[in-house]
Design a protein around this motif. Structure first.
Motif, PDB file in Angstrom:
ATOM      1  N   GLY A  77       0.823  -1.212   0.000  1.00 11.17           N
ATOM      2  CA  GLY A  77       0.000   0.000   0.000  1.00 11.17           C
ATOM      3  C   GLY A  77       0.854   1.258   0.000  1.00 11.17           C
ATOM      4  N   ASN A  78       1.915   1.234   0.779  1.00 15.01           N
ATOM      5  CA  ASN A  78       2.825   2.387   0.809  1.00 15.01           C
ATOM      6  C   ASN A  78       3.442   2.628  -0.567  1.00 15.01           C
ATOM      7  N   LYS A  79       3.814   1.543  -1.236  1.00 15.87           N
ATOM      8  CA  LYS A  79       4.398   1.660  -2.578  1.00 15.87           C
ATOM      9  C   LYS A  79       3.373   2.244  -3.550  1.00 15.87           C
ATOM     10  N   ALA A  80       2.150   1.711  -3.501  1.00 17.97           N
ATOM     11  CA  ALA A  80       1.095   2.211  -4.385  1.00 17.97           C
ATOM     12  C   ALA A  80       0.791   3.682  -4.092  1.00 17.97           C
ATOM     13  N   PHE A  81       0.758   4.050  -2.819  1.00 20.82           N
ATOM     14  CA  PHE A  81       0.502   5.443  -2.450  1.00 20.82           C
ATOM     15  C   PHE A  81       1.590   6.341  -3.029  1.00 20.82           C
ATOM     16  N   GLY A  82       2.833   5.924  -2.915  1.00 23.88           N
ATOM     17  CA  GLY A  82       3.946   6.695  -3.460  1.00 23.88           C
ATOM     18  C   GLY A  82       3.870   6.863  -4.963  1.00 23.88           C
ATOM     19  N   GLU A  83       3.227   5.899  -5.621  1.00 24.56           N
ATOM     20  CA  GLU A  83       3.038   5.962  -7.072  1.00 24.56           C
ATOM     21  C   GLU A  83       1.717   6.654  -7.440  1.00 24.56           C
ATOM     22  N   ARG A  84       1.055   7.217  -6.432  1.00 24.11           N
ATOM     23  CA  ARG A  84      -0.213   7.937  -6.599  1.00 24.11           C
ATOM     24  C   ARG A  84      -1.337   7.037  -7.103  1.00 24.11           C
ATOM     25  N   LYS A  85      -1.266   5.758  -6.774  1.00 20.99           N
ATOM     26  CA  LYS A  85      -2.319   4.786  -7.091  1.00 20.99           C
ATOM     27  C   LYS A  85      -3.176   4.636  -5.828  1.00 20.99           C
ATOM     28  N   PHE A  86      -3.967   5.655  -5.564  1.00 23.44           N
ATOM     29  CA  PHE A  86      -4.651   5.758  -4.286  1.00 23.44           C
ATOM     30  C   PHE A  86      -5.730   4.702  -4.083  1.00 23.44           C
ATOM     31  N   ALA A  87      -6.471   4.345  -5.128  1.00 18.51           N
ATOM     32  CA  ALA A  87      -7.510   3.320  -4.986  1.00 18.51           C
ATOM     33  C   ALA A  87      -6.864   1.967  -4.658  1.00 18.51           C
ATOM     34  N   GLN A  88      -5.791   1.655  -5.344  1.00 18.53           N
ATOM     35  CA  GLN A  88      -5.084   0.401  -5.083  1.00 18.53           C
ATOM     36  C   GLN A  88      -4.505   0.403  -3.664  1.00 18.53           C
ATOM     37  N   ALA A  89      -3.926   1.507  -3.273  1.00 19.62           N
ATOM     38  CA  ALA A  89      -3.357   1.606  -1.927  1.00 19.62           C
ATOM     39  C   ALA A  89      -4.444   1.444  -0.875  1.00 19.62           C
ATOM     40  N   SER A  90      -5.596   2.061  -1.094  1.00 23.37           N
ATOM     41  CA  SER A  90      -6.703   1.947  -0.160  1.00 23.37           C
ATOM     42  C   SER A  90      -7.129   0.490  -0.005  1.00 23.37           C
ATOM     43  N   ASP A  91      -7.219  -0.223  -1.103  1.00 23.05           N
ATOM     44  CA  ASP A  91      -7.582  -1.645  -1.058  1.00 23.05           C
ATOM     45  C   ASP A  91      -6.556  -2.450  -0.263  1.00 23.05           C
ATOM     46  N   LEU A  92      -5.300  -2.143  -0.428  1.00 21.68           N
ATOM     47  CA  LEU A  92      -4.247  -2.863   0.290  1.00 21.68           C
ATOM     48  C   LEU A  92      -4.285  -2.561   1.784  1.00 21.68           C
ATOM     49  N   TYR A  93      -4.546  -1.316   2.135  1.00 21.33           N
ATOM     50  CA  TYR A  93      -4.659  -0.981   3.561  1.00 21.33           C
ATOM     51  C   TYR A  93      -5.898  -1.650   4.172  1.00 21.33           C
ATOM     52  N   THR A  94      -6.975  -1.757   3.394  1.00 22.51           N
ATOM     53  CA  THR A  94      -8.170  -2.454   3.869  1.00 22.51           C
ATOM     54  C   THR A  94      -7.844  -3.923   4.129  1.00 22.51           C
ATOM     55  N   LYS A  95      -7.056  -4.521   3.254  1.00 25.20           N
ATOM     56  CA  LYS A  95      -6.632  -5.910   3.450  1.00 25.20           C
ATOM     57  C   LYS A  95      -5.797  -6.032   4.735  1.00 25.20           C
ATOM     58  N   ALA A  96      -4.900  -5.093   4.939  1.00 24.78           N
ATOM     59  CA  ALA A  96      -4.078  -5.098   6.155  1.00 24.78           C
ATOM     60  C   ALA A  96      -4.961  -4.981   7.396  1.00 24.78           C
ATOM     61  N   MET A  97      -5.983  -4.130   7.329  1.00 22.10           N
ATOM     62  CA  MET A  97      -6.900  -3.957   8.455  1.00 22.10           C
ATOM     63  C   MET A  97      -7.644  -5.243   8.767  1.00 22.10           C
ATOM     64  N   ALA A  98      -8.013  -5.992   7.737  1.00 25.77           N
ATOM     65  CA  ALA A  98      -8.725  -7.250   7.952  1.00 25.77           C
ATOM     66  C   ALA A  98      -7.826  -8.260   8.668  1.00 25.77           C
ATOM     67  N   LEU A  99      -6.543  -8.206   8.381  1.00 30.70           N
ATOM     68  CA  LEU A  99      -5.598  -9.137   8.997  1.00 30.70           C
ATOM     69  C   LEU A  99      -5.187  -8.708  10.402  1.00 30.70           C
ATOM     70  N   ASP A 100      -5.141  -7.392  10.633  1.00 33.73           N
ATOM     71  CA  ASP A 100      -4.748  -6.874  11.948  1.00 33.73           C
ATOM     72  C   ASP A 100      -5.565  -5.614  12.239  1.00 33.73           C
ATOM     73  N   PRO A 101      -6.771  -5.793  12.764  1.00 35.67           N
ATOM     74  CA  PRO A 101      -7.652  -4.643  12.970  1.00 35.67           C
ATOM     75  C   PRO A 101      -7.242  -3.720  14.115  1.00 35.67           C
ATOM     76  N   PHE A 102      -6.175  -4.035  14.815  1.00 36.86           N
ATOM     77  CA  PHE A 102      -5.762  -3.237  15.965  1.00 36.86           C
ATOM     78  C   PHE A 102      -4.628  -2.261  15.653  1.00 36.86           C
ATOM     79  N   ASP A 103      -4.104  -2.294  14.434  1.00 35.87           N
ATOM     80  CA  ASP A 103      -3.017  -1.379  14.062  1.00 35.87           C
ATOM     81  C   ASP A 103      -3.634  -0.110  13.474  1.00 35.87           C
ATOM     82  N   HIS A 104      -3.574   0.961  14.233  1.00 30.58           N
ATOM     83  CA  HIS A 104      -4.208   2.222  13.828  1.00 30.58           C
ATOM     84  C   HIS A 104      -3.592   2.833  12.575  1.00 30.58           C
TER      85      HIS A 104
END
Length: 72
Positions: free
Chosen positions: A24-51
């Motif tokens: 997600g960080n890589k995608a964000f740096g490449e200004r691929k915001f929708a893709q980055a958002s999806d990746l962060y959502t995936k991360a949240m599903a795996l670890d919902p406690f990391d703010h």
């Protein structure tokens, strides 16, 4: 007392969340915001406690909203 398979599952999920965050960080740096958002959502599903995942996704959504308003 948790058995070792529970601990391995938690570790595996945490590692998966970190991989999704890094992608997600890589995608964000490449200004691929929708893709980055999806990746962060995936991360949240795996670890919902990391703010950080929530903050990062919020930043993506703000960038997407700003892009939409500039297109009008």
């Amino acid at each position: 007392m948790p058995d070792s398979s529970d601990e391995e599952d938690e570790k595996s999920q945490a590692e998966g969340a970190e991989r999704a965050k890094a992608a997600g960080n890589k995608a964000f740096g490449e200004r691929k915001f929708a893709q980055a958002s999806d990746l962060y959502t995936k991360a949240m599903a795996l670890d919902p406690f990391d703010h950080v995942f929530y903050s990062n996704r919020s930043a993506c959504l703000a960038e997407l909203q700003q892009s939409e308003s500039m297109d009008k």
